[in-house]
Design a protein around this motif. Sequence first.
Motif, mmCIF file in Angstrom:
data_model
loop_
_atom_site.group_PDB
_atom_site.id
_atom_site.type_symbol
_atom_site.label_atom_id
_atom_site.label_comp_id
_atom_site.label_asym_id
_atom_site.label_seq_id
_atom_site.Cartn_x
_atom_site.Cartn_y
_atom_site.Cartn_z
ATOM 1 N N LYS A 74 74.297 63.891 95.834
ATOM 2 C CA LYS A 74 73.123 63.912 96.712
ATOM 3 C C LYS A 74 73.492 63.582 98.157
ATOM 4 O O LYS A 74 72.856 64.067 99.089
ATOM 5 N N GLU A 75 74.530 62.791 98.357
ATOM 6 C CA GLU A 75 75.008 62.491 99.707
ATOM 7 C C GLU A 75 75.539 63.752 100.389
ATOM 8 O O GLU A 75 75.558 63.835 101.610
ATOM 9 N N LEU A 76 75.963 64.715 99.577
ATOM 10 C CA LEU A 76 76.506 65.971 100.102
ATOM 11 C C LEU A 76 75.460 67.082 100.147
ATOM 12 O O LEU A 76 75.568 68.018 100.935
ATOM 13 N N ASP A 77 74.463 66.983 99.277
ATOM 14 C CA ASP A 77 73.414 68.004 99.171
ATOM 15 C C ASP A 77 72.164 67.329 98.603
ATOM 16 O O ASP A 77 72.132 66.984 97.420
ATOM 17 N N VAL A 78 71.154 67.158 99.439
ATOM 18 C CA VAL A 78 69.946 66.431 99.028
ATOM 19 C C VAL A 78 69.218 67.109 97.870
ATOM 20 O O VAL A 78 68.432 66.467 97.173
ATOM 21 N N ILE A 83 67.739 66.880 90.047
ATOM 22 C CA ILE A 83 68.257 66.621 88.700
ATOM 23 C C ILE A 83 68.459 65.131 88.420
ATOM 24 O O ILE A 83 68.994 64.770 87.380
ATOM 25 N N MET A 84 67.997 64.295 89.327
ATOM 26 C CA MET A 84 68.178 62.848 89.153
ATOM 27 C C MET A 84 67.510 62.347 87.871
ATOM 28 O O MET A 84 68.039 61.474 87.192
ATOM 29 N N ASP A 85 66.372 62.905 87.513
ATOM 30 C CA ASP A 85 65.648 62.418 86.326
ATOM 31 C C ASP A 85 66.358 62.744 85.014
ATOM 32 O O ASP A 85 66.030 62.192 83.963
#
Length: 143
Positions: A74-78, A83-85
Motif C-alpha cells: 500500500k505504501e507503493l500503491d494505495v 484487499i486489506m480486508d
Amino acid sequence: MDDPRIEEVFQWLIKAEHDIGSARCLLCGDIPYLDTAVYHCQQAAEKSLKAYLTLKDTPFLKIHDLSFLVEQCKELDVEFEQIMDISPILTPYAIAFRYPGDVIEPDPLDADEALRLAVDVFDFVLNRMPYDIQKALLLQKRS
C-alpha cells in the motif's frame, strides 16, 4: 527473461499459482483435505504480495502476516487498500490447522472462501504486473 529481478517476480507468481492449483486439488478431490487447502490459499496470497514487492525492488521480511505485506504494498500503491480486508481471514491459515489442536480442519464454506480470496489477491497483483510478465505467465500455463 534477461532481468534477474523480473525472473524472480515471475517465479513468485508461478509458486503462487501452484499454491492455488494445489488448494483446488485438495478441496475438490474424492477426499478433501481442507486443512492443507487453506494453508495453500494463505501461501498463494503471501507469494503474490511478495511478487509485487520484488517487482518494486522493495525488501520484505520472511513473515506470513498478510496485513503487514499489504501495508508494505500500500505504501507503493494505495489501491492495495482494496484487499486489506482479506488479510485477517487468510493470515491465520498459515498455522491454524498445521498442527493438532481443538479444531483439526476448517469449515468447508471457510475453505471455499479462502480459495476465492487467494485467487482475488493473485488476480489483483497480476493486474499490476507489466504486460511481459502477464504474457509469460499465460504462456507458461499453456506449455
